[in-house]
Design a protein around this motif. Structure first.
Motif, PDB file in Angstrom:
ATOM      1  N   VAL A   1       0.994  -1.785   7.535  1.00  0.00           N
ATOM      2  CA  VAL A   1      -0.296  -2.408   7.250  1.00  0.00           C
ATOM      3  C   VAL A   1      -0.406  -2.774   5.772  1.00  0.00           C
ATOM      4  O   VAL A   1      -0.843  -3.878   5.416  1.00  0.00           O
ATOM      5  CB  VAL A   1      -1.449  -1.460   7.658  1.00  0.00           C
ATOM      6  CG1 VAL A   1      -2.785  -2.021   7.189  1.00  0.00           C
ATOM      7  CG2 VAL A   1      -1.455  -1.259   9.166  1.00  0.00           C
TER       8      VAL A   1
ATOM      9  N   GLN B   1       1.786  -5.820   4.815  1.00  0.00           N
ATOM     10  CA  GLN B   1       1.272  -7.113   5.240  1.00  0.00           C
ATOM     11  C   GLN B   1      -0.039  -7.477   4.540  1.00  0.00           C
ATOM     12  O   GLN B   1      -0.360  -8.658   4.408  1.00  0.00           O
ATOM     13  CB  GLN B   1       1.053  -7.127   6.752  1.00  0.00           C
ATOM     14  CG  GLN B   1       2.351  -7.121   7.556  1.00  0.00           C
ATOM     15  CD  GLN B   1       2.105  -7.217   9.045  1.00  0.00           C
ATOM     16  OE1 GLN B   1       1.722  -6.253   9.686  1.00  0.00           O
ATOM     17  NE2 GLN B   1       2.319  -8.400   9.606  1.00  0.00           N
ATOM     18  N   ALA B   2      -0.789  -6.464   4.099  1.00  0.00           N
ATOM     19  CA  ALA B   2      -2.098  -6.728   3.500  1.00  0.00           C
ATOM     20  C   ALA B   2      -2.003  -7.112   2.029  1.00  0.00           C
ATOM     21  O   ALA B   2      -2.765  -7.945   1.550  1.00  0.00           O
ATOM     22  CB  ALA B   2      -2.996  -5.499   3.651  1.00  0.00           C
TER      23      ALA B   2
END
Length: 319
Positions: free
Chosen positions: A139, A142-143
């Motif tokens: 997460v 990708q963030a």
């Protein structure tokens, strides 16, 4: 199968033409005169006739479609033209493109090994510590934007710790070329790898979980096949087919993403060249680099189509 391949190859040609036309017209429609970057300001103000003559020699007064056809004809004859500074575009591409391919190849290799490996382990040991850590890292990977990751890595490993250099590809006074190249490549490769690992990790995990819950895996276990063989022979092999497709689709993203990452690390690849060419409105160099990136994307898409056709006959039969 041969008919399917030829059909896909034939479709690439008009797509490249359309992309080149859009970029060509888009650049010419900006209203910025490339002559302003080619001729010093004092010459433009004192000798406007020289500017007009140069514009006529370069064909900038011709209609856009005439300029495009002339440029395309030169490209088809292997003449990539010159930059605003009079340098050979072909020589620049031949020098800078291998650097970007090197950077992208290392990032793809490491991200494939790490991302797929952690994803498979997370699926096998679902809800374990590796699974939880992997999902959190996926997460975050990708963030967080890649350029921000690069800046943080420079601040930690270059400014604070002084371990790795923050710019360039080699040092002018390097005694060991291999070690020096490794030190310069480490941070940009790590930056590209982090983002790609996040994608591959999540996709490999989810795909492996779907495979492990399928009926043929339950049948294999019921036959008394050892668990490691179930995972490797039946699970891993079938789970990797869609993951490899995703990996191929990420290749253009690596080439395109190098524009930002190379600028952050002042890496002398095609990405930095592209950024500098846009800043100086070097139309010809921007067009050629854009065409190369588009060609890479189309080739990767073609490879994915062929790979899918080999795995599934319904694809090549148009079903």
């Amino acid at each position: 199968m041969l008919k399917f391949i030829l059909k896909k190859l034939a479709m690439m040609i008009p797509m490249l033409l359309v992309i080149s036309l859009i970029v060509f017209v888009g650049l010419r429609s900006t209203g910025i005169d490339p002559i302003t970057f080619m001729v010093p300001p004092e010459v433009q103000s004192q000798s406007p006739e020289i500017v007009d003559q140069l514009r006529e020699e370069l064909g900038l007064n011709d209609p856009l479609i005439v300029q495009y056809v002339r440029w395309l004809g030169d490209i088809l004859h292997g003449d990539l033209g010159l930059t605003n500074k009079g340098e050979s575009v072909a020589d620049i591409i031949a020098t800078r493109l291998p650097y970007t391919l090197e950077l992208s190849a290392y990032a793809m290799l490491f991200s494939a090994v790490i991302g797929i490996g952690i994803g498979i382990i997370s699926a096998i040991r679902q809800n374990g510590i590796v699974d939880y850590i992997g999902r959190v890292l996926a997460v975050l990977g990708q963030a967080v934007p890649q350029f921000l990751v690069g800046i943080v890595l420079i601040w930690i490993f270059s400014i604070k710790l002084g371990i790795f250099p923050a710019a360039n590809r080699v040092s002018p006074d390097a005694t060991n070329a291999f070690v020096d190249a490794f030190m310069h490549l480490f941070l940009p490769v790590l930056t590209l790898t982090i983002g790609m690992v996040a994608v591959l990790m999540r996709y490999a995990r989810n795909t492996m979980l779907d495979v492990l819950n399928s009926d043929y895996i339950k049948t294999a276990r019921s036959k008394g096949i050892p668990e490691w063989k179930v995972y490797m022979k039946h699970g891993f092999r079938n789970a990797m087919k869609p993951v490899l497709v995703i990996l191929m689709y990420r290749i253009p993203a690596l080439i395109g993403g190098s524009v930002v990452i190379e600028s952050v690390f002042s890496y002398p690849g095609i990405g930095t060249t592209m950024a500098n060419a846009v800043t100086s409105m070097d139309y010809n160099l921007v067009l050629v680099i854009t065409l190369i990136i588009a060609a890479v994307m189309l080739i990767c898409s073609f490879m994915v189509d062929v790979f899918n056709a080999l795995l599934d006959p319904r694809v090549r039969l148009g079903e």
